[in-house]
Design a protein around this motif. Structure first.
Motif, PDB file in Angstrom:
ATOM      1  N   LEU A  82       0.858  -1.211   0.149  1.00  0.00           N
ATOM      2  CA  LEU A  82      -0.118  -0.050   0.101  1.00  0.00           C
ATOM      3  C   LEU A  82       0.918   1.195  -0.027  1.00  0.00           C
ATOM      4  O   LEU A  82       0.517   2.319  -0.491  1.00  0.00           O
ATOM      5  N   LEU A  83       2.110   1.245   0.479  1.00  0.00           N
ATOM      6  CA  LEU A  83       2.843   2.327   0.720  1.00  0.00           C
ATOM      7  C   LEU A  83       3.552   2.555  -0.496  1.00  0.00           C
ATOM      8  O   LEU A  83       3.444   3.877  -1.065  1.00  0.00           O
ATOM      9  N   GLY A  84       3.836   1.619  -1.461  1.00  0.00           N
ATOM     10  CA  GLY A  84       4.368   1.567  -2.875  1.00  0.00           C
ATOM     11  C   GLY A  84       3.277   2.046  -3.738  1.00  0.00           C
ATOM     12  O   GLY A  84       3.670   3.268  -4.387  1.00  0.00           O
ATOM     13  N   VAL A  85       2.185   1.528  -3.664  1.00  0.00           N
ATOM     14  CA  VAL A  85       0.926   2.067  -4.381  1.00  0.00           C
ATOM     15  C   VAL A  85       0.846   3.700  -4.157  1.00  0.00           C
ATOM     16  O   VAL A  85       0.646   4.400  -5.303  1.00  0.00           O
ATOM     17  N   GLY A  86       0.706   3.966  -3.106  1.00  0.00           N
ATOM     18  CA  GLY A  86       0.557   5.448  -2.665  1.00  0.00           C
ATOM     19  C   GLY A  86       1.374   6.075  -3.058  1.00  0.00           C
ATOM     20  O   GLY A  86       1.180   7.353  -3.735  1.00  0.00           O
ATOM     21  N   LEU A  87       2.664   5.804  -3.044  1.00  0.00           N
ATOM     22  CA  LEU A  87       3.849   6.632  -3.426  1.00  0.00           C
ATOM     23  C   LEU A  87       3.798   6.594  -5.178  1.00  0.00           C
ATOM     24  O   LEU A  87       4.226   7.911  -5.371  1.00  0.00           O
TER      25      LEU A  87
END
Length: 108
Positions: A82-87
């Motif tokens: 989720l952090l990667g997709v959000g970034l």
């Protein structure tokens, strides 16, 4: 809409909303590249074969980083995914905003 997993209830709504937003930004990025190709061809004096490499470079880099991100998410869990997709979504939105703000200055 919650889905059942073994022994617990998992909420998937926020993850699907985030993935949908990132997919929309990805399509916007592909559209921006497609629209800008004639200007890139003129500015750098590229032929059709070299111009195809521009869009291929975007697709190749995106797919390679997607594979890397998927593997890291497998290793380290859902939060990293989720952090990667959000970034990625934030970076795409920032690039889109930068192009929208700088385009009138570039066209002069």
């Amino acid at each position: 809409m919650p889905t059942l997993s073994i022994g617990s209830v998992t909420r998937t709504g926020p993850a699907f909303a985030l993935l949908g937003a990132v997919q929309m930004l990805l399509i916007c990025g592909i559209t921006v590249i497609s629209v800008a190709l004639p200007a890139v061809q003129y500015e750098f004096g590229l032929d059709r074969g070299e111009l195809a490499l521009v869009s291929s470079a975007y697709g190749l880099s995106f797919s390679g980083l997607l594979l890397l991100g998927g593997r890291l998410a497998d290793l380290y869990g859902r939060r990293l995914f989720l952090l990667g997709v959000g970034l990625f979504g934030c970076a795409s939105a920032a690039a889109l905003l930068a192009v929208a703000l700088l385009w009138p200055r570039i066209r002069r």
